[in-house]
Motif scaffolding. Sequence first.
Motif, PDB file in Angstrom:
ATOM      1  N   GLU A  83       0.843  -1.203   0.000  1.00 43.29           N
ATOM      2  CA  GLU A  83       0.000   0.000   0.000  1.00 43.29           C
ATOM      3  C   GLU A  83       0.878   1.252   0.000  1.00 43.29           C
ATOM      4  O   GLU A  83       1.940   1.268   0.619  1.00 43.29           O
ATOM      5  CB  GLU A  83      -0.898  -0.008   1.236  1.00 43.29           C
ATOM      6  N   GLN A  84       0.420   2.287  -0.701  1.00 40.09           N
ATOM      7  CA  GLN A  84       1.187   3.528  -0.792  1.00 40.09           C
ATOM      8  C   GLN A  84       0.735   4.533   0.260  1.00 40.09           C
ATOM      9  O   GLN A  84      -0.455   4.661   0.539  1.00 40.09           O
ATOM     10  CB  GLN A  84       1.034   4.155  -2.181  1.00 40.09           C
ATOM     11  N   ILE A  85       1.730   5.238   0.812  1.00 41.04           N
ATOM     12  CA  ILE A  85       1.428   6.341   1.736  1.00 41.04           C
ATOM     13  C   ILE A  85       1.978   7.604   1.084  1.00 41.04           C
ATOM     14  O   ILE A  85       3.172   7.676   0.756  1.00 41.04           O
ATOM     15  CB  ILE A  85       2.075   6.099   3.110  1.00 41.04           C
ATOM     16  N   THR A  86       1.121   8.591   0.899  1.00 43.56           N
ATOM     17  CA  THR A  86       1.523   9.809   0.189  1.00 43.56           C
ATOM     18  C   THR A  86       1.556  10.991   1.144  1.00 43.56           C
ATOM     19  O   THR A  86       1.247  10.883   2.331  1.00 43.56           O
ATOM     20  CB  THR A  86       0.547  10.105  -0.968  1.00 43.56           C
ATOM     21  N   VAL A  87       1.895  12.140   0.586  1.00 44.37           N
ATOM     22  CA  VAL A  87       1.995  13.374   1.357  1.00 44.37           C
ATOM     23  C   VAL A  87       0.632  13.824   1.881  1.00 44.37           C
ATOM     24  O   VAL A  87       0.546  14.645   2.798  1.00 44.37           O
ATOM     25  CB  VAL A  87       2.660  14.470   0.492  1.00 44.37           C
ATOM     26  N   GLU A  88      -0.447  13.248   1.343  1.00 45.94           N
ATOM     27  CA  GLU A  88      -1.796  13.655   1.740  1.00 45.94           C
ATOM     28  C   GLU A  88      -2.143  13.249   3.173  1.00 45.94           C
ATOM     29  O   GLU A  88      -3.170  13.673   3.707  1.00 45.94           O
ATOM     30  CB  GLU A  88      -2.828  13.078   0.768  1.00 45.94           C
ATOM     31  N   MET A  89      -1.309  12.410   3.812  1.00 50.40           N
ATOM     32  CA  MET A  89      -1.558  12.068   5.216  1.00 50.40           C
ATOM     33  C   MET A  89      -1.305  13.259   6.136  1.00 50.40           C
ATOM     34  O   MET A  89      -1.757  13.287   7.272  1.00 50.40           O
ATOM     35  CB  MET A  89      -0.715  10.866   5.645  1.00 50.40           C
ATOM     36  N   PHE A  90      -0.570  14.268   5.628  1.00 54.20           N
ATOM     37  CA  PHE A  90      -0.336  15.498   6.393  1.00 54.20           C
ATOM     38  C   PHE A  90      -1.356  16.546   5.976  1.00 54.20           C
ATOM     39  O   PHE A  90      -1.845  16.525   4.849  1.00 54.20           O
ATOM     40  CB  PHE A  90       1.078  16.042   6.139  1.00 54.20           C
ATOM     41  N   SER A  91      -1.654  17.447   6.894  1.00 53.29           N
ATOM     42  CA  SER A  91      -2.551  18.553   6.554  1.00 53.29           C
ATOM     43  C   SER A  91      -1.938  19.854   7.066  1.00 53.29           C
ATOM     44  O   SER A  91      -1.040  19.827   7.918  1.00 53.29           O
ATOM     45  CB  SER A  91      -3.931  18.331   7.184  1.00 53.29           C
ATOM     46  N   GLU A  92      -2.408  20.954   6.534  1.00 52.19           N
ATOM     47  CA  GLU A  92      -1.879  22.255   6.951  1.00 52.19           C
ATOM     48  C   GLU A  92      -2.170  22.494   8.431  1.00 52.19           C
ATOM     49  O   GLU A  92      -3.159  22.007   8.953  1.00 52.19           O
ATOM     50  CB  GLU A  92      -2.479  23.361   6.081  1.00 52.19           C
ATOM     51  N   GLU A  93      -1.257  23.197   9.075  1.00 51.13           N
ATOM     52  CA  GLU A  93      -1.311  23.494  10.516  1.00 51.13           C
ATOM     53  C   GLU A  93      -0.924  22.286  11.379  1.00 51.13           C
ATOM     54  O   GLU A  93      -0.991  22.365  12.588  1.00 51.13           O
ATOM     55  CB  GLU A  93      -2.689  24.033  10.943  1.00 51.13           C
ATOM     56  N   ASP A  94      -0.533  21.145  10.760  1.00 52.66           N
ATOM     57  CA  ASP A  94       0.012  20.022  11.531  1.00 52.66           C
ATOM     58  C   ASP A  94       1.374  20.412  12.088  1.00 52.66           C
ATOM     59  O   ASP A  94       2.056  21.295  11.545  1.00 52.66           O
ATOM     60  CB  ASP A  94       0.204  18.784  10.642  1.00 52.66           C
ATOM     61  N   PHE A  95       1.798  19.733  13.151  1.00 52.83           N
ATOM     62  CA  PHE A  95       3.150  19.908  13.671  1.00 52.83           C
ATOM     63  C   PHE A  95       3.887  18.578  13.557  1.00 52.83           C
ATOM     64  O   PHE A  95       3.331  17.525  13.883  1.00 52.83           O
ATOM     65  CB  PHE A  95       3.123  20.384  15.129  1.00 52.83           C
ATOM     66  N   VAL A  96       5.124  18.619  13.059  1.00 51.76           N
ATOM     67  CA  VAL A  96       5.894  17.397  12.809  1.00 51.76           C
ATOM     68  C   VAL A  96       7.276  17.495  13.451  1.00 51.76           C
ATOM     69  O   VAL A  96       7.769  18.591  13.734  1.00 51.76           O
ATOM     70  CB  VAL A  96       6.044  17.140  11.289  1.00 51.76           C
ATOM     71  N   ASP A  97       7.860  16.306  13.701  1.00 48.44           N
ATOM     72  CA  ASP A  97       9.266  16.211  14.117  1.00 48.44           C
ATOM     73  C   ASP A  97      10.052  15.698  12.921  1.00 48.44           C
ATOM     74  O   ASP A  97       9.614  14.759  12.249  1.00 48.44           O
ATOM     75  CB  ASP A  97       9.431  15.233  15.287  1.00 48.44           C
ATOM     76  N   ILE A  98      11.202  16.298  12.666  1.00 43.25           N
ATOM     77  CA  ILE A  98      12.015  15.899  11.519  1.00 43.25           C
ATOM     78  C   ILE A  98      13.383  15.444  12.002  1.00 43.25           C
ATOM     79  O   ILE A  98      14.050  16.146  12.760  1.00 43.25           O
ATOM     80  CB  ILE A  98      12.130  17.048  10.499  1.00 43.25           C
ATOM     81  N   VAL A  99      13.774  14.239  11.561  1.00 45.89           N
ATOM     82  CA  VAL A  99      15.052  13.640  11.943  1.00 45.89           C
ATOM     83  C   VAL A  99      15.932  13.584  10.703  1.00 45.89           C
ATOM     84  O   VAL A  99      15.495  13.136   9.639  1.00 45.89           O
ATOM     85  CB  VAL A  99      14.849  12.215  12.504  1.00 45.89           C
ATOM     86  N   GLY A 100      17.180  14.047  10.840  1.00 45.23           N
ATOM     87  CA  GLY A 100      18.120  13.997   9.724  1.00 45.23           C
ATOM     88  C   GLY A 100      19.551  13.986  10.223  1.00 45.23           C
ATOM     89  O   GLY A 100      19.799  14.048  11.425  1.00 45.23           O
TER      90      GLY A 100
END
Length: 195
Positions: A83-100
């Motif tokens: 199954e594919q997961i796309t960018v549409e799982m996020f919505s505007e005004e969401d808050f995310v943690d980014i690891v790099g």
Amino acid sequence: MTSVFSADGKNVPCTVIEVGPCVVTQVKTVETDGYAAIQLGFEDKKEKHTSCPMQGHFKKAGVTPKRYLAEFKGFDKEYALGEQITVEMFSEEDFVDIVGTSKGKGFQGVVKRHGFGGVGQATHGQHNRARKPGSIGACSYPAKVFKGMRMAGHMGNERVTVQNLQVIKVIADHNLLLIKGSVPGHKGSILLIEK
């Protein structure tokens, strides 16, 4: 980085990230693996550059070989293999943690690495050496340099997590995500994005 104008006319600095599409390559369950998670694959890879065990892993999921794999926990809904997961799982005004992985800066001195004073605010032990650390030891007791002493050394190229970055815009047609602020790593580096 770039910047966009908000609805009230403010110039907001942001980073454009290409997100997915990611494919589910493995579903881990409590019964078989001891914990629940899903493994996602990103970016296609040639079959001749994939080892035989990994080719079997991808064939079992019914997907083409992927270059990067990562596990994620705590999804709201159940996902099936392939199954594919796309960018549409996020919505505007969401808050995310980014690891790099942060940019590597090589071997650096104490002024750049730890913010020591240098020439203008020369620390103790200085004579005429502009950017050196000065005295580092104690006295005849303890007669050693304690672990964790701030000294020159390798800087950067570490796993960094930046928390609570706001999603400004989701561009689903091009799989793009606009994140407020900066993220760790150089251009074109791989990031993990967690809600």
